[in-house]
Design a protein around this motif. Sequence first.
Motif, PDB file in Angstrom:
ATOM      1  N   LYS A  69       0.826  -1.211   0.000  1.00  0.00           N
ATOM      2  CA  LYS A  69       0.000   0.000   0.000  1.00  0.00           C
ATOM      3  C   LYS A  69       0.860   1.261   0.000  1.00  0.00           C
ATOM      4  N   ASN A  70       0.229   2.377  -0.363  1.00  0.00           N
ATOM      5  CA  ASN A  70       0.894   3.670  -0.375  1.00  0.00           C
ATOM      6  C   ASN A  70       1.356   4.037   1.036  1.00  0.00           C
ATOM      7  N   PRO A  71       2.586   4.588   1.197  1.00  0.00           N
ATOM      8  CA  PRO A  71       3.064   4.949   2.545  1.00  0.00           C
ATOM      9  C   PRO A  71       2.123   5.875   3.306  1.00  0.00           C
ATOM     10  N   LEU A  72       1.436   6.784   2.606  1.00  0.00           N
ATOM     11  CA  LEU A  72       0.487   7.669   3.301  1.00  0.00           C
ATOM     12  C   LEU A  72      -0.683   6.881   3.863  1.00  0.00           C
ATOM     13  N   ASP A  73      -1.143   5.842   3.132  1.00  0.00           N
ATOM     14  CA  ASP A  73      -2.234   5.006   3.631  1.00  0.00           C
ATOM     15  C   ASP A  73      -1.774   4.190   4.833  1.00  0.00           C
ATOM     16  N   ILE A  74      -0.553   3.683   4.765  1.00  0.00           N
ATOM     17  CA  ILE A  74      -0.008   2.930   5.897  1.00  0.00           C
ATOM     18  C   ILE A  74       0.115   3.846   7.112  1.00  0.00           C
ATOM     19  N   ALA A  75       0.604   5.056   6.885  1.00  0.00           N
ATOM     20  CA  ALA A  75       0.754   6.025   7.975  1.00  0.00           C
ATOM     21  C   ALA A  75      -0.592   6.347   8.615  1.00  0.00           C
ATOM     22  N   THR A  78       8.021   3.237   7.307  1.00  0.00           N
ATOM     23  CA  THR A  78       7.060   4.130   6.656  1.00  0.00           C
ATOM     24  C   THR A  78       7.529   5.581   6.702  1.00  0.00           C
ATOM     25  N   VAL A  79       8.043   6.019   7.850  1.00  0.00           N
ATOM     26  CA  VAL A  79       8.498   7.415   7.934  1.00  0.00           C
ATOM     27  C   VAL A  79       9.745   7.621   7.063  1.00  0.00           C
ATOM     28  N   GLN A  80      10.558   6.588   6.918  1.00  0.00           N
ATOM     29  CA  GLN A  80      11.726   6.711   6.043  1.00  0.00           C
ATOM     30  C   GLN A  80      11.293   6.886   4.590  1.00  0.00           C
ATOM     31  N   ALA A  81      10.232   6.169   4.183  1.00  0.00           N
ATOM     32  CA  ALA A  81       9.718   6.315   2.822  1.00  0.00           C
ATOM     33  C   ALA A  81       9.087   7.690   2.619  1.00  0.00           C
ATOM     34  N   LEU A  82       8.320   8.149   3.595  1.00  0.00           N
ATOM     35  CA  LEU A  82       7.640   9.441   3.476  1.00  0.00           C
ATOM     36  C   LEU A  82       8.619  10.607   3.525  1.00  0.00           C
ATOM     37  N   SER A  83       9.720  10.438   4.249  1.00  0.00           N
ATOM     38  CA  SER A  83      10.669  11.550   4.396  1.00  0.00           C
ATOM     39  C   SER A  83      11.280  11.962   3.056  1.00  0.00           C
ATOM     40  N   GLU A  84      11.269  11.047   2.083  1.00  0.00           N
ATOM     41  CA  GLU A  84      11.825  11.377   0.765  1.00  0.00           C
ATOM     42  C   GLU A  84      11.035  12.492   0.088  1.00  0.00           C
ATOM     43  N   ASP A  85       9.770  12.673   0.481  1.00  0.00           N
ATOM     44  CA  ASP A  85       8.936  13.701  -0.150  1.00  0.00           C
ATOM     45  C   ASP A  85       9.237  15.106   0.362  1.00  0.00           C
ATOM     46  N   TYR A  86       9.746  15.220   1.603  1.00  0.00           N
ATOM     47  CA  TYR A  86      10.001  16.566   2.127  1.00  0.00           C
ATOM     48  C   TYR A  86      11.476  16.832   2.418  1.00  0.00           C
ATOM     49  N   SER A  87      12.299  15.804   2.453  1.00  0.00           N
ATOM     50  CA  SER A  87      13.698  16.005   2.828  1.00  0.00           C
ATOM     51  C   SER A  87      14.558  16.510   1.675  1.00  0.00           C
ATOM     52  N   ILE A  88      13.981  16.642   0.481  1.00  0.00           N
ATOM     53  CA  ILE A  88      14.707  17.252  -0.638  1.00  0.00           C
ATOM     54  C   ILE A  88      13.874  18.343  -1.287  1.00  0.00           C
ATOM     55  N   ALA A  89      12.795  18.744  -0.629  1.00  0.00           N
ATOM     56  CA  ALA A  89      11.831  19.662  -1.243  1.00  0.00           C
ATOM     57  C   ALA A  89      12.267  21.116  -1.113  1.00  0.00           C
ATOM     58  N   ALA A  90      11.855  21.932  -2.107  1.00  0.00           N
ATOM     59  CA  ALA A  90      12.066  23.375  -2.042  1.00  0.00           C
ATOM     60  C   ALA A  90      11.082  23.987  -1.051  1.00  0.00           C
TER      61      ALA A  90
END
Length: 527
Positions: free
Chosen positions: A35-41, A75-87
């Motif tokens: 499942k999508n990491p956001l759904d798991i979260a 799950t948090v490691q997967a989700l962190s990819e969305d904000y840990s390199i974001a502008a």
Amino acid sequence: MALNLYIPALKDNPIIISETRPLKISQSLTALHGKNPLDIASFLNSELEILNRQKISPSNRVQALDTYRPILISTVQALSEDYSIAALPLHDKAKLAAAAVESLWLELGYGYKLVLVDLQNLLIKLGTDKSSANALLRAMHAVAEHALVCYQTYVSPPEHIWSDLHQLYFCAIKLGIQNVKVDEDKTIVGSTSTHTNTIENTYKHALLMSLADPQHLTQKNMRLAAEYLAFHVDNAKISIVAPLEMTTSCFIVNLSSNKPPVSYSKQNTAPNPDSDMLLQTLDLVIAIHQDLSSLQNNQLPQDGGIPANANRDEYIDLLTYLIKHWGVTQNRIFNRTKSNGEIEIVTGIPAIHFFSSTCTENANITKNKIEAEQAGGTHTPQASLWHITNISAIGMSVRRHPTAEKNIRIGSLLGLKTKSEQNWSLGLVRWASCGSRDRLDIGVQLIAPRAQSAMACINQNGREEMVLLLPEIVAAKQLATIIARVGTYEPARQLTITYNNNTHVVMLTKIIERSHHFERIQYSVIS
């Protein structure tokens, strides 16, 4: 010993009874596979909310938490990819990911803090030290990771984070378990937790990450600093407050406060031995110096703190930064003055190159170059309007207007110009602070009053690239420099530079500054 931790109120008669049997929990977690990491979260957060709002025995609660914890961490490691390199400010997807991760660490921390409170309230506490050490360490780890999410999204951590960390450490001291080693599975928690596997090391790690002034670091460098520090955190020492002959590399921690540590030299009053502790980082700074020296001599430190495939220059810059923040405390040289005005800002070498072009021909060349690099795109750089909040001799703080582009990163190169100015000044983003509704404040260091756009032939294949030439500033003892993409600098490398219909051959002589977005290099003209 009474604990006043930040925990939710427990319901006497909950409508839904939480599942605490590890086998049943494991079965429900298996159904989440793929499942999508956001759904798991969302599922994990819902289950932990139920668990953390009702009275359960410490043993049952810990069994449930320990079953949820591995998948929560992955799950948090997967989700962190969305904000840990974001502008900055964060886009919607990055905001959702950061909010989900923050909630998960908050709930996990709640759970282990509730376990600790229940263990401390037992009438007979024989044999509870190991259980208390496990609960303390995992609660502290969750709270510290919550703080790291705040750092990586450039928001101030809630005050309860520091109140909880201080109380948890004080509790460990009273129980005499601050140095008890707690085994962790590296495949589950990552390298940071496995090397900071005592309560005291985890606490020191959290203190030092705050002292690294993360507002001034890129999201990537925050994580690199956290992982590097895990290998060296033993070198930092916590002790009782005592008279000091030298306060360099010394910081005061007030265990009764909700504040992070502060430099000893910045204390307005004498430390209180009843509530204050001393964090000494001299040995840590010496160890970092040794690693820095190895890197500068093209050798990799043998302790494993720096991966074999690491970018050497990136780590040289990071270690230099950490030495400054964990060693000699930096004092502000220039005072800030409140200001109220508007300023236009553009970001990155291509946009600054376009706006700094001194003639239509150069501007058209730049536009064509940008369009070619965007694979046929037709986007012409646009300036964004920002509000000046204060100004100093070397920089300013500015606040984003709601219509400004979301393209700011720590270390970004900026072009700046007020309506009354003819030239675009150059600056660097030194720090950032985010707020609600896409509010973004940034600190800008001014590095040049103007820039000359130019084209440079860097490689032998004849491909031209956009560069910026910065003039010599005699009053600041600043030599002329060139700004180019990362990877441009090599000792004695020759470039052919063209601007205003003139061509010059230059030789690169010294790297002055490097970020993830550009290199600033001294040069000498050959012909």
